[in-house]
Every structure is written in structure tokens, then in C-alpha cells.
Design an enzyme around this catalytic site. Structure first.
Site, PDB file in Angstrom:
ATOM      1  N   ASN A   1      60.985  43.441  45.207  1.00 63.03           N
ATOM      2  CA  ASN A   1      62.290  43.906  45.692  1.00 63.03           C
ATOM      3  C   ASN A   1      63.187  44.087  44.469  1.00 63.03           C
ATOM      4  O   ASN A   1      63.658  43.106  43.905  1.00 63.03           O
ATOM      5  CB  ASN A   1      62.878  42.876  46.662  1.00 63.03           C
ATOM      6  CG  ASN A   1      64.282  43.240  47.099  1.00 63.03           C
ATOM      7  OD1 ASN A   1      64.768  44.343  46.836  1.00 63.03           O
ATOM      8  ND2 ASN A   1      64.950  42.303  47.769  1.00 63.03           N
TER       9      ASN A   1
ATOM     10  N   LYS B   1      66.069  45.330  44.318  1.00 63.88           N
ATOM     11  CA  LYS B   1      67.501  45.250  44.626  1.00 63.88           C
ATOM     12  C   LYS B   1      68.229  46.418  43.944  1.00 63.88           C
ATOM     13  O   LYS B   1      67.673  47.514  43.883  1.00 63.88           O
ATOM     14  CB  LYS B   1      68.046  43.875  44.215  1.00 63.88           C
ATOM     15  CG  LYS B   1      67.193  42.737  44.816  1.00 63.88           C
ATOM     16  CD  LYS B   1      67.788  41.375  44.692  1.00 63.88           C
ATOM     17  CE  LYS B   1      66.855  40.356  45.339  1.00 63.88           C
ATOM     18  NZ  LYS B   1      67.378  38.991  45.277  1.00 63.88           N
TER      19      LYS B   1
ATOM     20  N   HIS C   1      67.367  41.367  54.759  1.00 63.20           N
ATOM     21  CA  HIS C   1      67.418  40.496  53.581  1.00 63.20           C
ATOM     22  C   HIS C   1      68.702  39.665  53.633  1.00 63.20           C
ATOM     23  O   HIS C   1      69.739  40.145  54.098  1.00 63.20           O
ATOM     24  CB  HIS C   1      67.373  41.336  52.302  1.00 63.20           C
ATOM     25  CG  HIS C   1      67.173  40.503  51.069  1.00 63.20           C
ATOM     26  ND1 HIS C   1      68.199  39.819  50.472  1.00 63.20           N
ATOM     27  CD2 HIS C   1      66.061  40.228  50.343  1.00 63.20           C
ATOM     28  CE1 HIS C   1      67.715  39.153  49.425  1.00 63.20           C
ATOM     29  NE2 HIS C   1      66.428  39.387  49.323  1.00 63.20           N
TER      30      HIS C   1
ATOM     31  N   GLU D   1      70.801  38.953  51.476  1.00 66.27           N
ATOM     32  CA  GLU D   1      71.962  39.581  50.820  1.00 66.27           C
ATOM     33  C   GLU D   1      72.619  40.591  51.755  1.00 66.27           C
ATOM     34  O   GLU D   1      73.841  40.741  51.756  1.00 66.27           O
ATOM     35  CB  GLU D   1      71.510  40.241  49.499  1.00 66.27           C
ATOM     36  CG  GLU D   1      71.220  39.189  48.440  1.00 66.27           C
ATOM     37  CD  GLU D   1      70.195  39.581  47.404  1.00 66.27           C
ATOM     38  OE1 GLU D   1      69.868  40.781  47.280  1.00 66.27           O
ATOM     39  OE2 GLU D   1      69.704  38.665  46.708  1.00 66.27           O
TER      40      GLU D   1
ATOM     41  N   GLU E   1      62.543  33.486  52.981  1.00 66.67           N
ATOM     42  CA  GLU E   1      63.255  33.339  51.717  1.00 66.67           C
ATOM     43  C   GLU E   1      64.402  32.336  51.887  1.00 66.67           C
ATOM     44  O   GLU E   1      65.482  32.713  52.381  1.00 66.67           O
ATOM     45  CB  GLU E   1      63.836  34.680  51.274  1.00 66.67           C
ATOM     46  CG  GLU E   1      62.808  35.758  51.033  1.00 66.67           C
ATOM     47  CD  GLU E   1      63.349  36.859  50.126  1.00 66.67           C
ATOM     48  OE1 GLU E   1      62.742  37.090  49.079  1.00 66.67           O
ATOM     49  OE2 GLU E   1      64.386  37.464  50.454  1.00 66.67           O
TER      50      GLU E   1
ATOM     51  N   GLY F   1      67.149  33.824  43.267  1.00 72.37           N
ATOM     52  CA  GLY F   1      67.843  34.094  42.010  1.00 72.37           C
ATOM     53  C   GLY F   1      68.398  32.846  41.342  1.00 72.37           C
ATOM     54  O   GLY F   1      69.204  32.928  40.422  1.00 72.37           O
TER      55      GLY F   1
ATOM     56  N   SER G   1      62.685  32.978  43.687  1.00 74.40           N
ATOM     57  CA  SER G   1      62.296  32.521  42.348  1.00 74.40           C
ATOM     58  C   SER G   1      60.785  32.429  42.157  1.00 74.40           C
ATOM     59  O   SER G   1      60.287  31.507  41.503  1.00 74.40           O
ATOM     60  CB  SER G   1      62.977  31.191  42.016  1.00 74.40           C
ATOM     61  OG  SER G   1      64.389  31.352  41.997  1.00 74.40           O
TER      62      SER G   1
HETATM   63  P1  13P Z   1      64.313  36.237  43.180  1.00 69.73           P
HETATM   64  O1  13P Z   1      62.815  36.375  43.054  1.00 69.73           O
HETATM   65  O2  13P Z   1      65.059  36.932  42.077  1.00 69.73           O
HETATM   66  O3  13P Z   1      64.727  34.820  43.403  1.00 69.73           O
HETATM   67  O4  13P Z   1      64.717  37.040  44.516  1.00 69.73           O
HETATM   68  C1  13P Z   1      64.062  36.772  45.689  1.00 69.73           C
HETATM   69  C2  13P Z   1      64.434  37.822  46.666  1.00 69.73           C
HETATM   70  O5  13P Z   1      65.546  37.844  47.183  1.00 69.73           O
HETATM   71  C3  13P Z   1      63.427  38.849  46.992  1.00 69.73           C
HETATM   72  O6  13P Z   1      63.814  39.591  48.100  1.00 69.73           O
END
Ligand code: 13P
Length: 257
Positions: free
Chosen positions: A10, A12, A100, A102, A172, A178, A218
Site C-alpha cells: 500500500n 498510500k 483502510h 486512514e 491492521e 507507521g 510495521s
Molecule cells: P506501515 O507498514 O507503514 O506500518 O503501514 C501499514 C499500513 O497501513 C498498510 O496499509
């Protein structure tokens, strides 16, 4: 029943279309036929990149799946700034991330909109990657399982069992995204097993055995093998570590670690 692992990057809001092409090409060089045999790989680029990477993936017959990060649920209409599922299907997008955290936190997505999007993605022959996960407060309050269970029940409400079987669910935990803080493999396994039991009770054994469940938060080359060693973890949804081809390839090649 053996489930083919699926590892998805992903991206983003990273990589313009030039950077996207380069990343996909590098990833292609790093991955072998054996890797593609063992693991399904998808990359979820920003919308503005998709046509560019589709062109290189198809002209070089790469076995990398084309993904998107979101879509609207309607086929067309007066929805300024949105992208419709048939537009993605026309670009041979195979997988669409839906809900997601976010998008839920920053853009007001609810279980109801997630449910509409899941159905729209399936209607257009694509696979939804349905995201769920709890906040740190919810985990510490002992409410992680009920939160995730609610997201799954509502996000998949009214979806046919054979469609659920063909879908992907991404667990997640929000506190692991992150932050460099990964859930332990045991915690990831426990929640993925719980998700599978929720699918079993709502949609039956066939759907539960077939649905693939990713862990996200992560994920790095150093922790992927242990996560993938868990019986109910069928893959990973990778953010930061998917942006750079070498690092993402090392994650896909977890079997060699
Ligand atoms: P990270 O791997 O940067 O922690 O992000 C996870 C994520 O949100 C994947 O959709």
C-alpha cells in the site's frame, strides 16, 4: 485447505507515475518465478499512477497484480473527485483496498460505506481487501476483538458466501501502523483466528477456510517470516516498507529468511 499467501504494497500518497514505474520494474527484476508461484503480489499505487504501471506490467508480462487504495461505490455520477469501480476494472485493477483505517479516521468512512464499496468492487469482478483494526485505547480496554468483529460483520453484511471466500481481509491494528511497533506474531495470529471464526459463523466453513487474512502494521523483512508462520496469517498489507523495491522484495521472499 491451502491458501495462497498474498502480500500487498500500500503505497498510500507516495510515488508519482515515474517513481511508480521504476519501483514496479525494480520489483519485477527482484522477484523470481518461484516467488510468484508461492506468493501473490499486488501493488496499490495512487490513482494517477495506475495507467502507467498497468502499461509496463502488461507489456513486460509481469506477474504483479495491479491494486487501488480506494474507490467510490457508484458506477458513475456527480461525485466530484471520486473514482468509480468500473474505471478501475477497465485498467485491469484486480484488488482494491477498502476501509483502510486512514480513510476511516481522516475521511469519514464508516462500516456502512465500507460495505457499499465491498459490494461494488465485487460486482465489478475485483477483489476487495477489507481493512479492520482497533486503536490502542480499544486494545487496552479489552475491546479489540469486539471492535474488529463489528467491522467484519458490518463491512461484509449481505455479501454472498462465495464472494467472501474470494475476498481478502486485512487486520491492521491502528497502533502498529507507521509506528515501528508490530503486533507480536501471537497477537496477530489470535486476531486473525478470531476474524476467521467470525467469518465461519456468518458465512460458513467454506468461506472461512478460503478467505485470506493479511496482517498489516510495521511489517518489515525482519518480522515477516514469523508473522507468515502463523496458521491464520495468509499475507501482509505493507505500507512504508513497500515503497522501496528491494525492501518489498525481501518481504515477498520471506520463505528464504
Ligand atoms: P506501515 O507498514 O507503514 O506500518 O503501514 C501499514 C499500513 O497501513 C498498510 O496499509
Amino acid at each position: 485447505m491451502a491458501r495462497t499467501p498474498i502480500i500487498s504494497g500500500n503505497w498510500k500518497m507516495h510515488h508519482n507515475h515515474f517513481e511508480a514505474i521504476q519501483t514496479v520494474q525494480k520489483l519485477h527484476y527482484r522477484l523470481t518465478d518461484d516467488d510468484h508461484e508461492a506468493v501473490e503480489v499486488t501493488v496499490h499505487a495512487p490513482f494517477t499512477d495506475i495507467r502507467s504501471i498497468q502499461t509496463v506490467i502488461e507489456s513486460d508480462k509481469m506477474k504483479i497484480g495491479i491494486g487501488a487504495q480506494n474507490c467510490h461505490w457508484e458506477d458513475k455520477g456527480a461525485f466530484t473527485g471520486e473514482v468509480a469501480p468500473p474505471m478501475l476494472a477497465k485498467l485491469n485493477v484486480s484488488h482494491v483496498i477498502v476501509g483502510h483505517s486512514e480513510r476511516r479516521e481522516l475521511f469519514g468512512e464508516t462500516d456502512e460505506t465500507v460495505n457499499k464499496k465491498v459490494k461494488a468492487v465485487l460486482t465489478h469482478g475485483m477483489t476487495p481487501i477489507v481493512c479492520c483494526g482497533e486503536t490502542l485505547d480499544e486494545r487496552e480496554a479489552g475491546a479489540a476483538e469486539s471492535k474488529v468483529e463489528g467491522q467484519i460483520r458490518e463491512g461484509l453484511s449481505g455479501v454472498l458466501g462465495n464472494h467472501v471466500a474470494a475476498s481478502v481481509i486485512a487486520y491492521e491494528p491502528i497502533w502498529a501502523i507507521g509506528t515501528g511497533r508490530t503486533a507480536t506474531a501471537e497477537d496477530a495470529q489470535a486476531m486473525c483466528a478470531h476474524i476467521r471464526s467470525v467469518v465461519r459463523s456468518e458465512f460458513g466453513g467454506d468461506a472461512a477456510n478460503a478467505v485470506r487474512i493479511q496482517y498489516g502494521g510495521s511489517v518489515k523483512p525482519g518480522n515477516i517470516a514469523e508473522l507468515m508462520g502463523q496458521p491464520d496469517v495468509d499475507g501482509a498489507l505493507v505500507g512504508g516498507a513497500s515503497l522501496e523495491a528491494d525492501e518489498f522484495a525481501a518481504i515477498v521472499q520471506y520463505r528464504n529468511h
